[in-house]
Design a protein around this motif. Structure first.
Motif, short mmCIF file in Angstrom:
data_model
loop_
_atom_site.label_atom_id
_atom_site.label_comp_id
_atom_site.label_asym_id
_atom_site.label_seq_id
_atom_site.Cartn_x
_atom_site.Cartn_y
_atom_site.Cartn_z
N MET A 1 -4.93 20.13 -5.73
CA MET A 1 -4.69 19.34 -4.26
C MET A 1 -3.13 19.34 -4.47
N TRP A 3 -0.34 17.01 -4.07
CA TRP A 3 -0.22 15.67 -3.79
C TRP A 3 1.32 15.11 -4.18
N ARG A 6 4.29 12.92 -2.03
CA ARG A 6 3.44 12.40 -0.74
C ARG A 6 3.71 10.87 -1.13
N LYS A 8 2.32 7.22 -1.53
CA LYS A 8 1.46 6.69 -2.31
C LYS A 8 1.31 5.41 -1.56
N PHE A 72 -1.60 10.08 -8.51
CA PHE A 72 -2.63 10.93 -7.84
C PHE A 72 -3.35 9.98 -6.95
N VAL A 75 -1.76 8.41 -4.13
CA VAL A 75 -1.79 9.42 -3.07
C VAL A 75 -3.03 9.64 -2.18
N VAL A 76 -4.19 9.78 -2.97
CA VAL A 76 -5.34 9.99 -2.32
C VAL A 76 -5.73 8.64 -1.64
N ASP A 79 -3.96 8.74 1.73
CA ASP A 79 -4.47 9.66 2.74
C ASP A 79 -5.69 8.99 3.26
N ALA A 152 -10.70 12.87 -6.75
CA ALA A 152 -10.48 12.60 -5.36
C ALA A 152 -11.72 12.22 -4.43
N SER A 207 -8.14 16.55 4.49
CA SER A 207 -7.18 17.32 3.57
C SER A 207 -6.95 18.60 3.75
N TYR A 212 -3.46 20.19 2.42
CA TYR A 212 -3.43 19.44 1.18
C TYR A 212 -4.03 20.36 -0.04
#
Ligand code: ZN
Length: 283
Positions: A1, A3, A6, A8, A72, A75-76, A79, A152, A207, A212
């Motif tokens: 992915m 990420w 990007r 957070k 990570f 960021v997820v 999203d 994720a 995503s 992404y």
């Protein structure tokens, strides 16, 4: 992915979560009922007191690889915030973002003490997702589902329980839990878990649309979904496969639920999991 670099989420806590609402004893017993796990429930939830000053402990324990995992997951989570704000606004609803507590070892949640080995879970009392970052290794080594997008999927599934909370679904199923037998209630639990897998599929679609995803990401998530089915976990723990005891759905059902979310990427179809059940669940 993709990420890196990007946004957070700012809703991330480390080590120690919100203050405990219930103490030990009876509180601990009640709490088992309101936690939402990723896979089969752990046999014991330990509600003992734990050391204070977890933040500093956490910093010491955390490795470089774990720091990257933290970034990570942040960021997820960001999203999922963007996505659910969008989805909720389509229904003229307001989405209240959940918190995420990352820990190693153990930490406090409003639902009791969170310990590694319990696996990721959502606590509706403080509206927070709890993830022991070392679960990433367990997912890879024990369940054979490595890769960043597998993790994720795990977070998107737990956020899915928060979405259910926001939509009033958790309240309705908790009411049913009081009046149904365990066997009857398990059907609602399975529907709820499959809906959370569906929501993870919705996230995967989002995503992809945003550009992404990298090659193999969807497969990683699907492998994760099918690696934690109740049939597989019962088998791994040496038990016979007993669908009446399923609380999360079979591997096949979990993968299908994820696929469905990816395909329809809406809230309406996610309610299909409840449609053949005796009591209506509505949003
Ligand atoms: Zn779950």
């Amino acid at each position: 992915m993709k990420w890196k670099n990007r946004r957070k989420s700012s809703n991330v806590n480390r080590g120690s979560g919100a203050p405990i609402v219930f103490g030990g004893g009876i509180g601990g017993l009640i709490l088992v009922l309101v936690l939402y796990f990723l896979g089969a429930d752990p046999s014991v939830i330990n509600n003992q007191n734990i050391d204070q000053g977890q933040n500093s402990q956490y910093e010491e324990k955390i490795s470089e690889g774990q720091k990257e995992l933290e970034d990570f997951l942040s960021v997820v989570l960001a999203d999922t915030e963007d996505m659910w704000h969008e989805k909720f606004s389509e229904y003229n609803l307001t989405y209240n973002e959940p918190n995420m507590t990352l820990y190693t070892g153990s930490t406090k949640s409003a639902c009791g003490v969170a310990q590694s080995g319990m696996g990721p879970f959502y606590c509706p009392l403080d509206q927070a997702v709890y993830i022991d970052v070392s679960f990433y290794d367990e997912l890879k080594n024990t369940f054979g589902a490595g890769g960043d997008f597998a993790f994720a999927y795990v977070l998107a599934h737990e956020v899915g329980h928060h979405v259910q909370n926001e939509l009033g679904i958790l309240d309705q199923t908790q009411e049913l839990q009081k009046k149904l037998s365990e066997r009857e209630y398990n059907k609602y639990s399975v529907a709820q878990e499959l809906q959370a897998d569906y929501f993870a599929g919705v996230y995967a679609y989002y995503s992809k649309e945003k550009g992404y995803l990298e090659a193999g990401d969807i497969e990683e998530a699907m492998r994760a979904a099918s690696s934690i089915g109740d049939d597989k976990i019962q088998k791994m723990s040496g038990s016979n496969i007993n669908p009446d005891k399923f609380t999360h759905g079979s591997s096949k059902d979990r993968k299908n639920a994820f696929d469905m979310g990816y395909k329809y990427h809406d809230i309406e179809h996610s309610m299909d999991f409840y449609k053949n059940l005796e009591y209506k669940i509505q949003i």
